[in-house]
Design an enzyme around this catalytic site. Structure first.
Site, PDB file in Angstrom:
ATOM      1  CB  ALA A  50      -0.901   0.003   1.228  1.00 27.87           C
ATOM      2  CG  ASP A  51       0.170   4.322  -2.949  1.00 25.75           C
ATOM      3  OD1 ASP A  51      -0.914   4.508  -2.327  1.00 25.75           O
ATOM      4  OD2 ASP A  51       0.245   4.343  -4.191  1.00 25.75           O
ATOM      5  CB  SER A  52       0.954   8.008   1.159  1.00 30.75           C
ATOM      6  OG  SER A  52       1.107   8.556  -0.131  1.00 30.75           O
TER       7      SER A  52
END
Length: 76
Positions: free
Chosen positions: A33-35
């Site tokens: 997951a990214d931000s």
């Protein structure tokens, strides 16, 4: 069960196999997951479980287990 619902939400959002998600899974390193994914995940948790996740608490939710525990406590 909260874990099953969280796992389903994460699998759909992050496009991963739900069977690969465990309580020990790290949202960033294991599920990639990214931000933006994190922000969307928090919004989804709030919407689906009717809870609020304060910013300071959001930083602590790094594993699926931590998310499940927080949701369960927030629903009490």
């Amino acid at each position: 069960m909260v874990f099953e619902k969280v796992r389903k939400l994460l699998a759909e959002q992050l496009n991963v196999n739900p069977d690969s998600i465990t309580l020990e899974s790290n949202v960033v390193s294991d599920l990639h997951a990214d931000s933006l994914d994190i922000v969307e995940m928090l919004m989804s948790l709030e919407e689906n479980f009717g809870i609020q996740v304060p910013d300071e608490k959001a930083n602590e939710l790094v594993t699926v287990g931590a998310i499940v525990k927080y949701v369960e406590e927030a629903q009490k």
